[in-house]
Design an enzyme around this catalytic site. Sequence first.
Site, PDB file in Angstrom:
ATOM      1  N   ARG A 171      44.512   0.831  62.315  1.00  0.00           N
ATOM      2  CA  ARG A 171      44.678   0.529  63.736  1.00  0.00           C
ATOM      3  C   ARG A 171      44.243   1.688  64.624  1.00  0.00           C
ATOM      4  NH1 ARG A 171      44.810  -2.773  60.933  1.00  0.00           N
ATOM      5  NH2 ARG A 171      46.280  -4.455  60.586  1.00  0.00           N
ATOM      6  N   SER A 257      51.710  -7.932  67.690  1.00  0.00           N
ATOM      7  CA  SER A 257      52.571  -6.908  67.087  1.00  0.00           C
ATOM      8  C   SER A 257      52.702  -5.741  68.056  1.00  0.00           C
ATOM      9  CB  SER A 257      51.970  -6.427  65.768  1.00  0.00           C
ATOM     10  OG  SER A 257      51.897  -7.481  64.832  1.00  0.00           O
ATOM     11  N   GLU A 395      51.554  -0.395  69.461  1.00  0.00           N
ATOM     12  CA  GLU A 395      50.177  -0.786  69.163  1.00  0.00           C
ATOM     13  C   GLU A 395      49.373  -1.116  70.414  1.00  0.00           C
ATOM     14  OE1 GLU A 395      47.964  -4.289  66.616  1.00  0.00           O
ATOM     15  OE2 GLU A 395      49.639  -3.237  65.696  1.00  0.00           O
TER      16      GLU A 395
END
Length: 403
Positions: A171, A257, A395
């Site tokens: 990520r 998320s 995130e």
Amino acid sequence: MTDSAAGSPLALAELTTMRVGGVPARMVTASTQRDLVDAALAVWADGDEWLVLAGGSNTVASDEPFEGTVLRIATRGIEVLPTDAAAPGRVRVRVQAGEPWDELVAYTVGRGWSGIEALSGIPGSTGAAPVQNIGAYGQELSSSLVAIDFLDHITGEVSRLSAAELELGYRTSVLKQGRQGIVLTVELELHDTAGEQAMLGGALGQPVAYAQLAGALGVQLGDRVPVQAMRDAVLVLRASKGMVLNPEDPDTASAGSFFTNPIVRENFARGLPADAPQWPVTPEAADVVVPLGHLASGTPLDAFLTHQEELAASTVDAGAAASNETLVKLSAAWLIENAGIRRGFRLPGSRAAISSKHTLAITNTGGARAEEIAQLARYVQGRVQAEFGVILHPEPVLVGIEL
């Protein structure tokens, strides 16, 4: 290209899936790559504060007015590049940054091309995909990404950056870590499996690499199934978790998320409960290691992140490489649930809530303000840190918001 400065720009709440965010001073919508480059260069020359927005699925913005220019990317197009005789069975596509990601996946699956089928249903634009190396159900963009065309904020030049130059990790990428500019196009290399196993129902996707997906498909890890079957199963799984945009499902008013799965040293992970899920990862993911034990409980997140960067070079990279110490990825959802936060949880009087389907998502139940989202996120971070000593990292891109 349209400029809304003269009229009334839309509030970011109307352009983001979390449905929060104030009104920008100016908004420019670019529908061609040339317009996008020209608009960005003009904004940068003026020295204005700027924000890039496309699908709005990974942005959580303050409700205060944004005192700058929003560059809204609306470029579309998928170009199939000439095939390379030296790479049979492969196909390359160049995709405009504003192309909706899931529409790209549907396009490739419909042609029997595999490589991104497990990334079905992820909301947002294609240009955002390499910024944080999107991934799901055992696939990551890094396995298919060849290069991007990138407008560099410093030089004002358009250059081609290879996947290696982007330093893709879990990520993350150099784009998320501070290299400023705009992704203009994304080039992918996929497997052309249209001629395979016609008797089994069509082109086969890549090997199934995620246990939950294998269970849903009724196959073993490593098996291959028709690429369309893979996409269909992923969409069902994501929808069951409120992770496919659906105006009739209030749980999808989220940024997906909200926290990444933390990566820690194996020695630390051994101290967690035996049923805490964990997966070994390669040392290349060390830049997102949470160096637990170095910080006292209650350390502010910004101080933690600064400390993390200092440790990354001296402690994690060198130390792990020298000792071959294993790094493991933890489940943020498990940590949240086992810190006592259940699905549907909300703070008293708040309109922000944990999704009723998945503890990793924070949702706007209707009319929530950005600060309510942030308050709940801070509460989750605090509970997980107090219970397990792990600081969860958000995130989404946070604009004008601090956790």
